[in-house]
Design an enzyme around this catalytic site. Sequence first.
Site, PDB file in Angstrom:
ATOM      1  N   THR A  73      31.210  33.970  45.437  1.00 35.99           N
ATOM      2  CA  THR A  73      31.060  35.214  46.197  1.00 35.99           C
ATOM      3  C   THR A  73      30.364  36.329  45.412  1.00 35.99           C
ATOM      4  O   THR A  73      30.485  36.399  44.180  1.00 35.99           O
ATOM      5  CB  THR A  73      32.460  35.723  46.633  1.00 35.99           C
ATOM      6  OG1 THR A  73      32.360  37.094  47.042  1.00 35.99           O
ATOM      7  CG2 THR A  73      33.483  35.660  45.513  1.00 35.99           C
ATOM      8  N   TYR A 113      41.204  39.051  43.853  1.00 35.82           N
ATOM      9  CA  TYR A 113      40.390  38.051  44.566  1.00 35.82           C
ATOM     10  C   TYR A 113      39.172  37.669  43.733  1.00 35.82           C
ATOM     11  O   TYR A 113      38.886  36.484  43.522  1.00 35.82           O
ATOM     12  CB  TYR A 113      39.947  38.622  45.920  1.00 35.82           C
ATOM     13  CG  TYR A 113      38.870  37.801  46.614  1.00 35.82           C
ATOM     14  CD1 TYR A 113      39.177  36.620  47.288  1.00 35.82           C
ATOM     15  CD2 TYR A 113      37.532  38.213  46.598  1.00 35.82           C
ATOM     16  CE1 TYR A 113      38.188  35.875  47.920  1.00 35.82           C
ATOM     17  CE2 TYR A 113      36.539  37.475  47.224  1.00 35.82           C
ATOM     18  CZ  TYR A 113      36.876  36.307  47.890  1.00 35.82           C
ATOM     19  OH  TYR A 113      35.890  35.566  48.506  1.00 35.82           O
ATOM     20  N   LYS A 172      38.172  34.101  42.043  1.00 32.28           N
ATOM     21  CA  LYS A 172      36.912  33.420  42.374  1.00 32.28           C
ATOM     22  C   LYS A 172      36.046  33.209  41.132  1.00 32.28           C
ATOM     23  O   LYS A 172      35.264  32.265  41.063  1.00 32.28           O
ATOM     24  CB  LYS A 172      36.152  34.217  43.439  1.00 32.28           C
ATOM     25  CG  LYS A 172      36.744  34.077  44.839  1.00 32.28           C
ATOM     26  CD  LYS A 172      36.388  32.721  45.447  1.00 32.28           C
ATOM     27  CE  LYS A 172      36.824  32.601  46.886  1.00 32.28           C
ATOM     28  NZ  LYS A 172      36.452  31.341  47.519  1.00 32.28           N
ATOM     29  N   GLU A 175      31.411  39.155  45.277  1.00 31.29           N
ATOM     30  CA  GLU A 175      32.461  39.969  44.650  1.00 31.29           C
ATOM     31  C   GLU A 175      32.537  39.714  43.139  1.00 31.29           C
ATOM     32  O   GLU A 175      33.084  40.531  42.398  1.00 31.29           O
ATOM     33  CB  GLU A 175      33.822  39.682  45.290  1.00 31.29           C
ATOM     34  CG  GLU A 175      34.004  40.318  46.656  1.00 31.29           C
ATOM     35  CD  GLU A 175      34.062  41.840  46.603  1.00 31.29           C
ATOM     36  OE1 GLU A 175      34.931  42.367  45.912  1.00 31.29           O
ATOM     37  OE2 GLU A 175      33.217  42.484  47.248  1.00 31.29           O
TER      38      GLU A 175
END
Length: 351
Positions: A126, A150, A154, A128
């Site tokens: 991601t 999160y 990840k 992110e």
Amino acid sequence: MHKKALITGITGQDGSYLAQFLLNKGYKVYGTYRRLSSPNFWRLQYLNIFDKVELIPAELSDSASLFEAIRISSPDEIYNLAAQSFVGASFEQPINTTDVSGVATTRILEIIRQINPKIKFYQASTSELYGGIYDHKQNEEVPFHPRSPYAAAKLYSYWTTRIYRDAYGLFAANGILFNHESPLRGLEFVTRKITNAVAKIHLGFSKNITLGNINAQRDWGFALDYVESMWMILQQDKPQDFVIATGQMHSIEELLDIAFKLVNLDYKKHIVIDKKFFRPLEVHKLCGDSSKAKKVLGWVPKVAFKQLVEIMVKEDIKRWEGWQKGERFPWDAINYPDERKTLSRYISIDD
Ligand code: NAP
Ligand code: F7E
């Protein structure tokens, strides 16, 4: 012989679109779903593919169930899409998020390594990962700086995927996907929250929308375009990581402006800002550079931002108008599965 794919998280936005995409390519598609008090198959039903996929119960925190899913499906390709995917919730449930969006990736890779190292593995990485620093568009070489539990989970998954590739020669690849949205997006994400609110305000069911930081900027694409890139990444001769993005950045205020204008309203008259929706740490700007994907995969996004917002607003209005006429919302589908529909150690594919 049909190729076989196993999608973890087939009930989510990307899982259901990817299932549809792979079925159209002639794959036999298996997907994992988790046991919930109410079943969650509405996206598969909405796309009319519920009867075309094989469903296997599996929970990311439970290695035994993941092992069974891989043993039963015996796939050529695994797409690991299941995760606790909501950044906001990761601050509320950091340990669970770390486990299911992070550690679980090693659970799956380890099963692949032990039972069939030929299985190709896609990891849903991601934007992110880039998090806090924005100097220029983010490509595969830009350093990571996660800003949430999160993103940290990840990041672990990203690295474990690379480690299993380098250490054991697995075909394991990361797709570093920037935000992608659709009418199948969960209602808690800012795009759907806005398009659903626009529909309700337009039809008189509501007056306002309450949001957090509307200055944040994102690179938003259309989910259907993005699932194609997942498949393309696994069709390469060698496993590599790719950034998938539109290269266009917009603020939430721009999104609001476009969405409300579609129904001739001024968003400024309908917005309430509430601290409750601010995150403890914000990711202010994300914008991807997917030149490598264009060059190597031949992947380009087809749906532009304005068109995406229009697709989503129109679909939400259609759903609320249907509800006014007594129709169900897609997520209220009658979908309790026939037990024979799901595969498990008790009901195997050979029975
Ligand atoms: P989503 O709609 O939230 O779907 C997540 C899926 O994971 C659902 O099927 C969910 O099952 C399943 N899941 C959650 N926790 C689980 C658990 N403990 N055990 C088993 N399954 C579990 O997410 P998405 O938007 O399709 O995203 C797919 C993947 O791409 C995710 O890994 C996400 O983090 C990543 N990603 C998304 C974006 C994006 O913009 N959409 C961008 C980059 C990366 P239920 O249906 O039962 O909840
Ligand atoms: O937030 C701001 C919020 O929750 C976008 C996931 O798919 O994409 C997604 O993560 C921005 C943030 O998506 C509200 O603070 C303001 O800056 O829609 P979102 P996300 O956090 O970018 C990435 C690529 C993933 O990998 C994730 O799985 O919008 N914002 N007000 C708000 N956000 C929400 N949800 N709700 C608000 O009221």
